[in-house]
Write a protein that holds these residues in place. Sequence first.
Motif, PDB file in Angstrom:
ATOM      1  N   GLY A   1     -28.761 -18.314  20.296  1.00  0.00           N
ATOM      2  CA  GLY A   1     -27.504 -18.853  20.785  1.00  0.00           C
ATOM      3  C   GLY A   1     -26.575 -19.393  19.718  1.00  0.00           C
ATOM      4  N   LYS A   2     -26.949 -19.334  18.433  1.00  0.00           N
ATOM      5  CA  LYS A   2     -26.094 -19.831  17.355  1.00  0.00           C
ATOM      6  C   LYS A   2     -25.740 -18.665  16.431  1.00  0.00           C
ATOM      7  N   TYR A   3     -25.014 -17.715  16.994  1.00  0.00           N
ATOM      8  CA  TYR A   3     -24.813 -16.433  16.325  1.00  0.00           C
ATOM      9  C   TYR A   3     -24.184 -16.570  14.945  1.00  0.00           C
ATOM     10  N   TYR A   4     -23.042 -17.251  14.845  1.00  0.00           N
ATOM     11  CA  TYR A   4     -22.291 -17.251  13.597  1.00  0.00           C
ATOM     12  C   TYR A   4     -22.935 -18.092  12.504  1.00  0.00           C
ATOM     13  N   THR A   5     -23.814 -18.998  12.868  1.00  0.00           N
ATOM     14  CA  THR A   5     -24.521 -19.780  11.856  1.00  0.00           C
ATOM     15  C   THR A   5     -26.005 -19.439  11.809  1.00  0.00           C
ATOM     16  N   ASP A   6     -26.431 -18.458  12.594  1.00  0.00           N
ATOM     17  CA  ASP A   6     -27.837 -18.055  12.595  1.00  0.00           C
ATOM     18  C   ASP A   6     -28.184 -17.366  11.279  1.00  0.00           C
ATOM     19  N   VAL A   7     -29.375 -17.615  10.800  1.00  0.00           N
ATOM     20  CA  VAL A   7     -29.761 -17.130   9.478  1.00  0.00           C
ATOM     21  C   VAL A   7     -29.771 -15.607   9.394  1.00  0.00           C
ATOM     22  N   ASN A   8     -30.245 -14.906  10.427  1.00  0.00           N
ATOM     23  CA  ASN A   8     -30.275 -13.451  10.368  1.00  0.00           C
ATOM     24  C   ASN A   8     -28.870 -12.854  10.325  1.00  0.00           C
ATOM     25  N   HIS A   9     -27.965 -13.442  11.089  1.00  0.00           N
ATOM     26  CA  HIS A   9     -26.572 -12.979  11.059  1.00  0.00           C
ATOM     27  C   HIS A   9     -25.980 -13.173   9.665  1.00  0.00           C
ATOM     28  N   LEU A  10     -26.224 -14.330   9.065  1.00  0.00           N
ATOM     29  CA  LEU A  10     -25.661 -14.612   7.746  1.00  0.00           C
ATOM     30  C   LEU A  10     -26.299 -13.753   6.664  1.00  0.00           C
ATOM     31  N   VAL A  11     -27.585 -13.456   6.800  1.00  0.00           N
ATOM     32  CA  VAL A  11     -28.248 -12.551   5.857  1.00  0.00           C
ATOM     33  C   VAL A  11     -27.582 -11.178   5.905  1.00  0.00           C
ATOM     34  N   SER A  12     -27.334 -10.675   7.105  1.00  0.00           N
ATOM     35  CA  SER A  12     -26.699  -9.358   7.261  1.00  0.00           C
ATOM     36  C   SER A  12     -25.289  -9.355   6.688  1.00  0.00           C
ATOM     37  N   ARG A  13     -24.523 -10.423   6.982  1.00  0.00           N
ATOM     38  CA  ARG A  13     -23.150 -10.515   6.493  1.00  0.00           C
ATOM     39  C   ARG A  13     -23.112 -10.626   4.967  1.00  0.00           C
ATOM     40  N   MET A  14     -24.008 -11.427   4.406  1.00  0.00           N
ATOM     41  CA  MET A  14     -24.028 -11.581   2.956  1.00  0.00           C
ATOM     42  C   MET A  14     -24.372 -10.263   2.280  1.00  0.00           C
ATOM     43  N   ALA A  15     -25.385  -9.567   2.798  1.00  0.00           N
ATOM     44  CA  ALA A  15     -25.775  -8.285   2.207  1.00  0.00           C
ATOM     45  C   ALA A  15     -24.625  -7.291   2.273  1.00  0.00           C
ATOM     46  N   GLU A  16     -23.912  -7.300   3.380  1.00  0.00           N
ATOM     47  CA  GLU A  16     -22.763  -6.402   3.542  1.00  0.00           C
ATOM     48  C   GLU A  16     -21.672  -6.718   2.528  1.00  0.00           C
ATOM     49  N   ARG A  17     -21.363  -7.982   2.354  1.00  0.00           N
ATOM     50  CA  ARG A  17     -20.288  -8.366   1.435  1.00  0.00           C
ATOM     51  C   ARG A  17     -20.664  -8.140  -0.033  1.00  0.00           C
ATOM     52  N   LEU A  18     -21.940  -8.315  -0.357  1.00  0.00           N
ATOM     53  CA  LEU A  18     -22.381  -8.131  -1.733  1.00  0.00           C
ATOM     54  C   LEU A  18     -22.645  -6.665  -2.061  1.00  0.00           C
ATOM     55  N   GLY A  19     -22.801  -5.840  -1.019  1.00  0.00           N
ATOM     56  CA  GLY A  19     -23.124  -4.439  -1.241  1.00  0.00           C
ATOM     57  C   GLY A  19     -24.610  -4.194  -1.396  1.00  0.00           C
ATOM     58  N   GLY A  20     -25.421  -5.163  -0.967  1.00  0.00           N
ATOM     59  CA  GLY A  20     -26.878  -5.035  -1.074  1.00  0.00           C
ATOM     60  C   GLY A  20     -27.513  -4.670   0.257  1.00  0.00           C
ATOM     61  N   ARG A  21     -28.777  -5.023   0.415  1.00  0.00           N
ATOM     62  CA  ARG A  21     -29.478  -4.727   1.657  1.00  0.00           C
ATOM     63  C   ARG A  21     -30.073  -6.004   2.227  1.00  0.00           C
ATOM     64  N   ALA A  22     -30.285  -5.998   3.535  1.00  0.00           N
ATOM     65  CA  ALA A  22     -30.807  -7.176   4.229  1.00  0.00           C
ATOM     66  C   ALA A  22     -32.185  -6.890   4.810  1.00  0.00           C
ATOM     67  N   MET A  23     -33.036  -7.912   4.782  1.00  0.00           N
ATOM     68  CA  MET A  23     -34.317  -7.882   5.486  1.00  0.00           C
ATOM     69  C   MET A  23     -34.350  -9.109   6.392  1.00  0.00           C
ATOM     70  N   LEU A  24     -34.662  -8.920   7.673  1.00  0.00           N
ATOM     71  CA  LEU A  24     -34.552  -9.984   8.660  1.00  0.00           C
ATOM     72  C   LEU A  24     -35.916 -10.446   9.153  1.00  0.00           C
ATOM     73  N   VAL A  25     -35.945 -11.661   9.693  1.00  0.00           N
ATOM     74  CA  VAL A  25     -37.146 -12.209  10.328  1.00  0.00           C
ATOM     75  C   VAL A  25     -36.884 -12.298  11.832  1.00  0.00           C
ATOM     76  N   HIS A  26     -37.594 -11.472  12.603  1.00  0.00           N
ATOM     77  CA  HIS A  26     -37.420 -11.468  14.057  1.00  0.00           C
ATOM     78  C   HIS A  26     -38.471 -12.382  14.683  1.00  0.00           C
ATOM     79  N   ALA A  27     -38.253 -13.671  14.457  1.00  0.00           N
ATOM     80  CA  ALA A  27     -39.143 -14.702  14.997  1.00  0.00           C
ATOM     81  C   ALA A  27     -38.322 -15.966  15.183  1.00  0.00           C
ATOM     82  N   PRO A  28     -38.704 -16.828  16.135  1.00  0.00           N
ATOM     83  CA  PRO A  28     -37.956 -18.080  16.329  1.00  0.00           C
ATOM     84  C   PRO A  28     -38.203 -19.052  15.196  1.00  0.00           C
TER      85      PRO A  28
END
Length: 326
Positions: free
Chosen positions: A151-178
Motif C-alpha cells: 500500500g505504499k507504492y511510491y515509497t516502497d523499496v521495490n518500486h524505488l529499486v526499479s525506478r533507480m535502476a531505470e534512471r541509472l541504466g542498470g538492472r534491478a533485483m527485487l525481494v517479493h516478501a513482506p
Amino acid sequence: MVDTLLDYALARQIQTVLVMHFIEGMKQSKISERLNLSTSKVNRLIAQGRKLGMVQIEISSPWQRLTDLERRLVAASRLRSAVVTPTLSDKPDTQLGQVGGAAANLLVETLRDGDVVAITGGKAISAVVEKLSPERSLDVTVVPLTGGVQGKYYTDVNHLVSRMAERLGGRAMLVHAPLLAENREQREMLCAMHPVREVFELARRANVVLTGIGSIAPRGSSYYDLAPLSEADGKALVNLGVGAEFMAYLIGQNGRVADYALNSRLVAVHPSELASCRQVIGVASGAQKVDPIRAVLRGGFLSTLVTDERTVEAVVARLEGEVHVA
C-alpha cells in the motif's frame, strides 16, 4: 618565495606570462603570438613560475559556511564525509527535494560500472531517485535492503529499486516478501527462501548503500507505515530510549539496535552487516530528524551523511556538546 638570485628579466617575463594566462585567461598560443615566443617557451615559463611558487590559487565559495559545517560534523562523529545543502525553504518537501538532489549527485559521482547499490524505501530515498540524471548509463545492479510494504507504492523499496535502476541504466533485483513477518519463525523461513536469500546476500556485499533515517516520534513518523503500532506505543518506545528507525530497525539513543520484539520479525538485512560496504550514505532532513541522526551517528552505521544546513547545525551543536561534557 621566488629565489632572489633569479634573473630579473626572466622573473618579469615569467610574471607577464602568468598574469596573461591565469588573470586575463589567455591561451598559451595567444600569449606566444603576443609576446613573440614559441608555445613551448610559454609552457616552460608557466611551469617554471609554478615551481618557483609564483602561482598561488585561492578558491572562495559563497557557501563556505556549509563546508565548515561538514568539517565540524565529520570531526564530531565517525563519518568519513558529509554533504550539507543550504536550507532554502521551511517547507519539508521542498527542503527534502534539495537534499535529495545533493544525494543524487553524490551517488552518481560515487558509482562505478559493476557496482551493486543497496537501498531502503522511504520519502528521502524517493527524493534521491527523482533527482537522478546521470550523463551516461551505469552498469550497476540495484537491490533492496528490506522487504516491501503493502500500500505504499511510491515509497516502497521495490518500486524505488526499479525506478533507480531505470534512471541509472542498470538492472534491478527485487525481494517479493513482506517487510514484517508474523513471528520470528516465519521471518527465518522467508529469509531462507532462495529468491530472498540471493538478493539479501548481494545487498550485504553492496559497494554502495543508500538509506533514509526515520523518526519514531509519533507525529508524522513514517515508522507507523512500516509497523502496526499505535501512537501510545510510539510514545512508549521513546520513553524506553528508542531514538531512530534505520533500515526498518529500531535504534536506541545509544546507537545500538534495540532489543525489541518487532526487530526480530523484520525481513531485512541487519545494519551490522554493512560494515564491509565501500560507502554507506544516509539521507535525512528536518527538525524531527535531529535526534534520529544523532542516534544513527552514535552507532557508526554511516560513512557519509547528506542533510541540510539547519538540521546539521542542531546535530553538530548536540554532538559537540556531548564532547565538551565528556
